[in-house]
Design a protein around this motif. Structure first.
Motif, PDB file in Angstrom:
ATOM      1  N   UNK A  77      37.796  63.990 114.831  1.00 13.00           N
ATOM      2  CA  UNK A  77      39.078  64.518 114.162  1.00 13.00           C
ATOM      3  C   UNK A  77      40.333  63.529 114.243  1.00 13.00           C
ATOM      4  N   UNK A  86      44.348  64.387 106.049  1.00 15.83           N
ATOM      5  CA  UNK A  86      43.757  63.166 105.406  1.00 15.83           C
ATOM      6  C   UNK A  86      42.663  63.614 104.560  1.00 15.83           C
ATOM      7  N   UNK A  87      41.965  62.536 104.248  1.00 20.11           N
ATOM      8  CA  UNK A  87      41.243  62.692 102.956  1.00 20.11           C
ATOM      9  C   UNK A  87      39.857  62.638 103.332  1.00 20.11           C
ATOM     10  N   UNK A  88      38.918  63.302 102.841  1.00 13.86           N
ATOM     11  CA  UNK A  88      37.299  63.406 102.909  1.00 13.86           C
ATOM     12  C   UNK A  88      36.718  63.215 101.529  1.00 13.86           C
ATOM     13  N   UNK A 120      38.241  65.900  98.960  1.00 16.33           N
ATOM     14  CA  UNK A 120      39.079  66.900  99.625  1.00 16.33           C
ATOM     15  C   UNK A 120      39.978  66.627 100.747  1.00 16.33           C
ATOM     16  N   UNK A 121      41.239  67.275 100.759  1.00 14.32           N
ATOM     17  CA  UNK A 121      42.309  66.925 101.618  1.00 14.32           C
ATOM     18  C   UNK A 121      41.901  67.879 103.034  1.00 14.32           C
ATOM     19  N   UNK A 122      41.801  67.244 103.924  1.00  8.07           N
ATOM     20  CA  UNK A 122      41.593  67.822 105.307  1.00  8.07           C
ATOM     21  C   UNK A 122      42.850  68.557 105.867  1.00  8.07           C
ATOM     22  N   UNK A 123      42.723  69.826 106.014  1.00  8.34           N
ATOM     23  CA  UNK A 123      43.832  70.673 106.579  1.00  8.34           C
ATOM     24  C   UNK A 123      43.843  70.945 108.049  1.00  8.34           C
ATOM     25  N   UNK A 124      42.538  70.818 108.815  1.00  8.58           N
ATOM     26  CA  UNK A 124      42.614  70.969 110.111  1.00  8.58           C
ATOM     27  C   UNK A 124      41.125  70.483 110.461  1.00  8.58           C
ATOM     28  N   UNK A 125      41.016  69.963 111.750  1.00 10.26           N
ATOM     29  CA  UNK A 125      39.995  69.536 112.313  1.00 10.26           C
ATOM     30  C   UNK A 125      39.792  69.575 113.865  1.00 10.26           C
ATOM     31  N   UNK A 126      38.582  69.738 114.406  1.00  5.99           N
ATOM     32  CA  UNK A 126      38.462  69.963 115.852  1.00  5.99           C
ATOM     33  C   UNK A 126      37.370  69.102 116.138  1.00  5.99           C
ATOM     34  N   UNK A 185      35.683  73.038 101.716  1.00  2.67           N
ATOM     35  CA  UNK A 185      34.673  72.744 102.216  1.00  2.67           C
ATOM     36  C   UNK A 185      34.781  72.586 103.715  1.00  2.67           C
ATOM     37  N   UNK A 213      32.213  67.347 115.198  1.00  4.25           N
ATOM     38  CA  UNK A 213      33.569  67.550 114.743  1.00  4.25           C
ATOM     39  C   UNK A 213      33.451  68.294 113.465  1.00  4.25           C
ATOM     40  N   UNK A 214      34.347  69.122 113.199  1.00  5.56           N
ATOM     41  CA  UNK A 214      34.498  69.777 112.152  1.00  5.56           C
ATOM     42  C   UNK A 214      35.828  69.474 111.235  1.00  5.56           C
ATOM     43  N   UNK A 215      35.600  69.249 110.043  1.00  8.18           N
ATOM     44  CA  UNK A 215      36.643  68.868 109.176  1.00  8.18           C
ATOM     45  C   UNK A 215      36.627  69.881 108.065  1.00  8.18           C
ATOM     46  N   UNK A 216      37.999  70.568 107.956  1.00  5.17           N
ATOM     47  CA  UNK A 216      38.124  71.775 107.176  1.00  5.17           C
ATOM     48  C   UNK A 216      38.951  71.287 106.069  1.00  5.17           C
ATOM     49  N   UNK A 217      38.533  71.293 104.621  1.00  6.73           N
ATOM     50  CA  UNK A 217      39.457  70.688 103.469  1.00  6.73           C
ATOM     51  C   UNK A 217      39.297  71.125 102.354  1.00  6.73           C
ATOM     52  N   UNK A 218      40.293  71.379 101.602  1.00  8.80           N
ATOM     53  CA  UNK A 218      40.358  71.810 100.245  1.00  8.80           C
ATOM     54  C   UNK A 218      39.985  70.738  99.287  1.00  8.80           C
ATOM     55  N   UNK A 219      39.163  71.301  98.614  1.00 12.02           N
ATOM     56  CA  UNK A 219      38.592  70.371  97.364  1.00 12.02           C
ATOM     57  C   UNK A 219      39.464  70.116  96.233  1.00 12.02           C
ATOM     58  N   UNK A 220      40.016  68.857  95.818  1.00 10.68           N
ATOM     59  CA  UNK A 220      40.803  68.883  94.641  1.00 10.68           C
ATOM     60  C   UNK A 220      40.346  68.239  93.716  1.00 10.68           C
ATOM     61  N   UNK A 221      38.918  67.494  93.923  1.00 11.48           N
ATOM     62  CA  UNK A 221      38.253  66.914  92.603  1.00 11.48           C
ATOM     63  C   UNK A 221      36.731  67.024  92.931  1.00 11.48           C
TER      64      UNK A 221
END
Lengths: 124, 124
Positions: A14, A19-21, A106-112, B21, B102-110
């Motif tokens: 994390x 950050x971006x994924x 996607x833009x990561x808003x939260x991670x663990x 995602x 690891x868990x990444x929570x993200x908002x898809x933009x494209x």
């Protein structure tokens, strides 16, 4: 995917959001000549992109492949996306290697993260 | 992961952004009793969450696993994250099944998709 098979596999950890994924899910064709070499070269190239944070890959034999790459910001991801050699590889992928794929940026808003506490080995 | 191995594998397609995602990257332990059953149950449960869009999974034998699930909005993902049965499975995962994750929570933009044009088979 690694040149160091003796190193234990650990997922990319994390990072501090945002950050971006880039999630790239693929089904490949029967025609895979040149794929491994290009793939290894792309991994090396990505590492040189300023803002590159890491890459995870999993491949179900005969099934789905997922590559997830992480970047500090949108600019870093744009640099990677528009890299000349990477674009040529993308083009060849559509022509030869991929039956179908989806890319989600996607833009990561939260991670663990979680790592198991090591239990001391008897006799170690 | 599928109960229908005869159906061709196709990655979850591109949806209209924004959507969410959850990228879950795992390394598993040697202790996997009950994992498959719980995993199948979680896939069924997730499908019942309003706003669930789909799930992709890939597993390198002896290596990394990646599960990517897609949701229409943050509320849908929160519903899934806080589901009572899902929380119990997460707890058991940390106790038994996962070496690290690891868990990444993200908002898809494209997002973009590609599917190869079918070449007619000779004799078909």
């Amino acid at each position: 995917m690694s040149n160091h098979p003796e190193v234990p596999v650990v997922p990319v950890g994390a990072h501090e959001p945002p950050y971006y994924v880039a999630v790239f899910t693929t089904v490949r064709t029967q025609e895979q000549s040149g794929y491994s070499e290009t793939n290894a070269r792309m991994e090396d190239l990505a590492k040189d992109v300023p803002g590159y944070l890491g890459m995870d890959h999993a491949q179900t034999p005969g099934g789905l492949g997922i590559t997830v790459s992480y970047f500090r910001d949108a600019d870093a991801l744009t640099r990677w996306r528009t890299d000349v050699e990477h674009r040529a590889a993308q083009e060849r992928g559509r022509a030869e290697w991929y039956q179908s794929y989806t890319l989600h940026v996607a833009k990561v808003e939260r991670s663990t993260g979680f790592t198991r506490a090591e239990v001391p080995q008897a006799g170690a």
